[in-house]
Scaffold this motif. Structure first.
Motif, PDB file in Angstrom:
ATOM      1  N   PHE A  34      -6.034  -4.222   3.469  1.00 27.84           N
ATOM      2  CA  PHE A  34      -6.920  -5.158   4.155  1.00 27.84           C
ATOM      3  C   PHE A  34      -6.205  -5.766   5.363  1.00 27.84           C
ATOM      4  N   LYS A  49     -11.149  -3.117   5.832  1.00 28.49           N
ATOM      5  CA  LYS A  49     -10.494  -2.773   4.575  1.00 28.49           C
ATOM      6  C   LYS A  49     -10.508  -1.265   4.388  1.00 28.49           C
ATOM      7  N   LEU A  51     -10.435   1.299   1.202  1.00 31.89           N
ATOM      8  CA  LEU A  51     -10.487   1.487  -0.251  1.00 31.89           C
ATOM      9  C   LEU A  51     -10.290   2.953  -0.602  1.00 31.89           C
ATOM     10  N   LYS A  94      -3.544  -4.575  -2.204  1.00 37.19           N
ATOM     11  CA  LYS A  94      -3.846  -4.777  -3.610  1.00 37.19           C
ATOM     12  C   LYS A  94      -3.668  -3.450  -4.320  1.00 37.19           C
ATOM     13  N   ASP A  96      -3.923  -0.746  -7.656  1.00 36.32           N
ATOM     14  CA  ASP A  96      -5.087  -0.313  -8.435  1.00 36.32           C
ATOM     15  C   ASP A  96      -5.088  -0.898  -9.835  1.00 36.32           C
ATOM     16  N   THR A  97      -4.094  -1.717 -10.145  1.00 34.36           N
ATOM     17  CA  THR A  97      -4.123  -2.473 -11.398  1.00 34.36           C
ATOM     18  C   THR A  97      -3.876  -3.934 -11.074  1.00 34.36           C
TER      19      THR A  97
END
Lengths: 113, 117
Positions: A34, A49, A51, A94, A96-97
């Motif tokens: 992001f 962002k 993803l 961020k 993925d967990t």
């Protein structure tokens, strides 16, 4: 834990010139990336962002960023800046967990008339 | 997208007092976060607040100093207790929106600018 490095703390650039704000992150596992902008005395606003999918992401205000997995980078670019782009820019990652966002230390972009 | 408001927007407080910051969201969200942004620095996560459970604090932050309430899915408070000048910061509330599987963005409130004298 992730870490995010914004290599340039301050970037001065003349109006209508191009700009690139650099961001590198530490993890090689799947991440979500992001860019946020913070105008003076305001909260953070999402610029764009990444993803999944296309590695070139277009955001608001003419900004775009390219995800480069091999270089673990997510540099922000704009081909022609305006005075109104003067602000602090934060890169965030961020994993993925978990839910935590990890922010870089920010890059202060100053557009010179 | 979620719209977040914070109260107060700014305050100047005396050493040793406490301030409670309110965060209101215009929609129901599961996860709310509190960040601190010290002068000239990036954002540091203080804690994650889920409705119906105790807040989860990050390393370096404790409940006695930063008690958090989350009474429902649209509201949270952060209290900065027994303040010192080192607590002078911008405190930001954020929420995570979107389906759990898609890890959408975090939306941020405008922040509360705190100065401790």
């Amino acid at each position: 834990a992730q870490s995010v490095t914004q290599l340039d703390s301050q970037v001065p650039v003349f109006e209508e010139a191009p700009v690139e704000l650099r961001c590198n992150y530490s993890s090689s596992v799947s991440v979500y990336l992001f860019w946020y902008v913070q105008y003076p005395n305001q909260g953070l606003q999402l610029l764009l962002k990444y993803l999944s999918g296309s590695t070139l992401v277009k955001g608001i205000n003419g900004f775009e960023a390219e995800f480069n997995k091999s270089q673990t980078s997510f540099h922000l670019r704009k081909p022609s800046v305006h005075i109104s782009d003067t602000a602090e820019y934060f890169c965030a990652v961020k994993g993925d967990t978990g839910n935590q966002f990890y922010f870089g230390t920010g890059t202060s972009l100053t557009v010179i008339p | 997208s979620a719209v977040i408001s914070q109260k107060p927007s700014r305050d100047i407080c005396q050493r040793g007092t406490s301030l409670t910051i309110q965060c209101q969201v215009d929609s129901q969200v599961t996860m709310m976060f509190w960040y601190r942004q010290q002068p000239g620095q990036s954002l540091t996560l203080i804690a994650t607040a889920n409705q119906g459970s105790e807040a989860t604090y990050e390393s370096g932050f404790v409940i006695d100093k930063f008690p958090i309430s989350r009474p429902n899915l649209t509201f949270s408070t952060l209290t900065v207790s027994n303040m010192s000048p080192e607590d002078s910061s911008i405190y930001l509330c954020s929420v995570e929106d979107g389906a759990w599987a898609t890890y959408n963005e975090q939306f941020f409130g405008p922040g509360t600018r705190l100065t401790v004298l």
